[in-house]
Design an enzyme around this catalytic site. Structure first.
Site, short mmCIF file in Angstrom:
data_model
loop_
_atom_site.label_atom_id
_atom_site.label_comp_id
_atom_site.label_asym_id
_atom_site.label_seq_id
_atom_site.Cartn_x
_atom_site.Cartn_y
_atom_site.Cartn_z
N SER A 10 0.86 -1.19 0.00
CA SER A 10 0.00 0.00 0.00
C SER A 10 0.89 1.23 0.00
O SER A 10 1.62 1.50 0.96
CB SER A 10 -0.89 0.02 1.24
OG SER A 10 -1.39 1.33 1.41
N HIS A 35 -1.07 -1.29 -4.39
CA HIS A 35 -2.35 -0.96 -3.73
C HIS A 35 -2.41 0.54 -3.53
O HIS A 35 -1.54 1.15 -2.93
CB HIS A 35 -2.44 -1.70 -2.40
CG HIS A 35 -3.77 -1.55 -1.72
ND1 HIS A 35 -4.89 -2.25 -2.09
CD2 HIS A 35 -4.15 -0.75 -0.69
CE1 HIS A 35 -5.91 -1.89 -1.33
NE2 HIS A 35 -5.49 -0.98 -0.47
N ASP A 37 -4.56 3.66 -2.24
CA ASP A 37 -5.65 4.03 -1.32
C ASP A 37 -6.16 5.44 -1.59
O ASP A 37 -5.43 6.41 -1.43
CB ASP A 37 -5.14 3.95 0.12
CG ASP A 37 -4.99 2.53 0.60
OD1 ASP A 37 -5.97 1.77 0.52
OD2 ASP A 37 -3.89 2.16 1.05
N MET A 39 -8.71 8.27 -0.44
CA MET A 39 -9.53 8.71 0.70
C MET A 39 -10.00 10.14 0.46
O MET A 39 -9.24 10.97 -0.06
CB MET A 39 -8.71 8.66 1.98
CG MET A 39 -8.13 7.28 2.26
SD MET A 39 -7.26 7.24 3.82
CE MET A 39 -6.57 5.59 3.78
N HIS A 69 -8.20 1.22 -4.33
CA HIS A 69 -9.14 1.00 -3.23
C HIS A 69 -9.84 2.32 -2.94
O HIS A 69 -9.25 3.22 -2.34
CB HIS A 69 -8.33 0.48 -2.02
CG HIS A 69 -9.14 0.35 -0.76
ND1 HIS A 69 -8.55 0.12 0.48
CD2 HIS A 69 -10.47 0.39 -0.53
CE1 HIS A 69 -9.49 0.05 1.40
NE2 HIS A 69 -10.66 0.23 0.82
N MET A 71 -12.06 4.72 -1.07
CA MET A 71 -12.74 5.02 0.19
C MET A 71 -13.36 6.40 0.00
O MET A 71 -12.91 7.40 0.59
CB MET A 71 -11.73 4.99 1.35
CG MET A 71 -11.28 3.56 1.67
SD MET A 71 -9.73 3.49 2.60
CE MET A 71 -8.56 3.54 1.25
N MET A 140 -11.40 -5.86 5.09
CA MET A 140 -10.62 -4.90 5.88
C MET A 140 -10.36 -5.50 7.26
O MET A 140 -11.28 -5.94 7.96
CB MET A 140 -11.40 -3.59 6.07
CG MET A 140 -11.62 -2.76 4.82
SD MET A 140 -10.11 -2.28 3.96
CE MET A 140 -9.26 -1.30 5.21
N GLY A 145 -9.01 4.30 6.70
CA GLY A 145 -8.71 5.71 6.90
C GLY A 145 -7.25 5.99 7.20
O GLY A 145 -6.77 7.07 6.89
N PHE A 146 -6.56 5.01 7.76
CA PHE A 146 -5.18 5.27 8.17
C PHE A 146 -4.32 4.02 8.02
O PHE A 146 -4.83 2.91 8.21
CB PHE A 146 -5.13 5.73 9.64
CG PHE A 146 -5.97 6.95 9.88
CD1 PHE A 146 -5.48 8.22 9.60
CD2 PHE A 146 -7.28 6.83 10.33
CE1 PHE A 146 -6.26 9.35 9.79
CE2 PHE A 146 -8.08 7.95 10.52
CZ PHE A 146 -7.57 9.21 10.25
N GLY A 147 -3.05 4.22 7.73
CA GLY A 147 -2.10 3.13 7.78
C GLY A 147 -1.61 2.93 9.20
O GLY A 147 -1.91 3.74 10.09
N ASP A 178 -6.57 -6.37 3.98
CA ASP A 178 -5.97 -5.02 4.04
C ASP A 178 -6.05 -4.47 5.46
O ASP A 178 -7.15 -4.28 6.00
CB ASP A 178 -6.75 -4.11 3.06
CG ASP A 178 -6.17 -2.70 2.95
OD1 ASP A 178 -5.13 -2.43 3.54
OD2 ASP A 178 -6.79 -1.89 2.22
N GLY A 180 -2.90 -3.87 8.80
CA GLY A 180 -2.13 -4.54 9.85
C GLY A 180 -1.46 -5.83 9.42
O GLY A 180 -1.15 -6.68 10.26
N GLY A 200 1.13 -1.93 4.06
CA GLY A 200 1.67 -0.58 3.90
C GLY A 200 2.86 -0.38 4.81
O GLY A 200 4.02 -0.51 4.40
N SER A 201 2.57 -0.09 6.09
CA SER A 201 3.66 0.16 7.04
C SER A 201 4.54 -1.09 7.19
O SER A 201 5.74 -0.97 7.44
CB SER A 201 3.10 0.60 8.39
OG SER A 201 2.13 -0.31 8.86
C1 DX5 Z 1 -6.42 1.72 5.32
C2 DX5 Z 1 -5.89 1.37 3.94
C3 DX5 Z 1 -4.78 0.41 3.94
C4 DX5 Z 1 -3.54 0.87 4.67
C5 DX5 Z 1 -2.88 -0.33 5.21
O1 DX5 Z 1 -7.60 2.44 5.17
O2 DX5 Z 1 -6.93 0.81 3.14
O3 DX5 Z 1 -4.46 -0.02 2.62
O4 DX5 Z 1 -2.63 1.57 3.87
O5 DX5 Z 1 -1.79 0.09 5.97
P1 DX5 Z 1 -1.09 -0.89 6.99
O6 DX5 Z 1 -0.58 -2.06 6.23
O7 DX5 Z 1 -0.02 -0.03 7.57
O8 DX5 Z 1 -2.13 -1.30 8.01
ZN ZN Z 2 -6.42 -0.10 1.20
#
Ligand code: DX5
Ligand code: ZN
Length: 230
Positions: A10, A35, A37, A39, A69, A71, A140, A145-147, A178, A180, A200-201
């Site tokens: 991501s 991926h 994202d 938002m 993706h 949102m 999900m 909303g956040f990584g 998607d 964590g 992502g992270s």
């Molecule tokens: C959250 C996003 C994810 C996010 C995942 O709303 O859809 O794609 O980037 O980030 P991590 O892998 O850090 O949880």
């Molecule tokens: Zn995503």
């Protein structure tokens, strides 16, 4: 036969100041799909990137599939923009669309693959009458909303249920997870039925800044964990 495992970094956690280079490096390290994202500060409380950035990645030379993706709410108006910008998959949240079946048709009509995204408390029943119209189901494992959030364990139960529904349909539908996802939980996530792994992270926060090979070891670690599951 089980579908091939796909690793989908991501880019939300990438360095946006050098996004093209980040994507090149993570794909060169062995990742499969990008991926992306989107938002809107309305459907989710954050604001990220849109079609211009997707198009810029294509112009930069990214040839890997781009997994958009959404949102955002509303959904339909923005779909053609992403199709023109080079999206491969477009997934959306059923709560964000007034007419889910129509949105799936709009995405296919634009020549993209379509998918539905399920928040942690959203029931899979939305899938029941559109199973023949989805190419991807995205579960999900965090609230969108956040990584950098922690994996919500009930997503494993939902993955197993979604896997059963997909197998019963007999169709080729990717099952994506998607939120964590890290090298240390990816194996149990695969065991629950996922075949497409967003992280992502878990990927972009690894490695030495400035090293073009910085993502090699984390992608390798994830591949090894995936290979350990039958
Ligand atoms: C959250 C996003 C994810 C996010 C995942 O709303 O859809 O794609 O980037 O980030 P991590 O892998 O850090 O949880
Ligand atoms: Zn995503």
């Amino acid at each position: 036969m089980a579908a091939e495992d796909l690793i989908a970094p991501s880019i939300l956690s990438a360095d946006f100041a050098k996004l093209g280079e980040e994507v090149d490096n993570v794909i060169a390290a062995g990742a499969d799909i990008v991926h992306f994202d989107v938002m809107d500060n309305h459907y989710v409380p954050n604001l990220t990137i849109g079609p211009l950035v997707c198009e810029a990645l294509r112009k930069h030379g990214v040839t890997a599939p781009i997994d958009v993706h959404l949102m955002v709410k509303p959904v339909d108006r923005i779909v053609p923009d992403f199709a023109k910008a080079g999206a491969t998959y477009i997934t959306f949240h059923p709560e964000a669309s007034e007419h889910i079946d129509r949105t799936l048709q709009v995405i296919h009509g634009e020549g993209c693959k379509a998918g539905l995204v399920f928040n942690p408390a959203t029931p899979l029943s939305y899938l029941e009458y559109v199973m023949d119209k989805v190419d991807m189901v995205l579960i999900m494992s965090v609230n969108p909303g956040f990584g950098g959030q922690s994996f919500i364990p009930s997503a494993l139960t939902k993955l197993r249920q979604a896997r059963e529904m997909i197998d019963a349909s007999g169709r080729e539908i990717r099952l994506e997870i998607d939120g964590g996802v890290k090298a240390d939980n990816i194996a149990e996530i695969k065991a629950a039925g996922a075949d497409t792994f967003v992280s992502g992270s878990g990927i972009f926060n690894k490695g030495q800044d400035g090293d073009p090979n910085r993502y090699d070891s984390i992608i390798r670690e994830m591949r090894e964990a995936l290979a350990s599951v039958g």
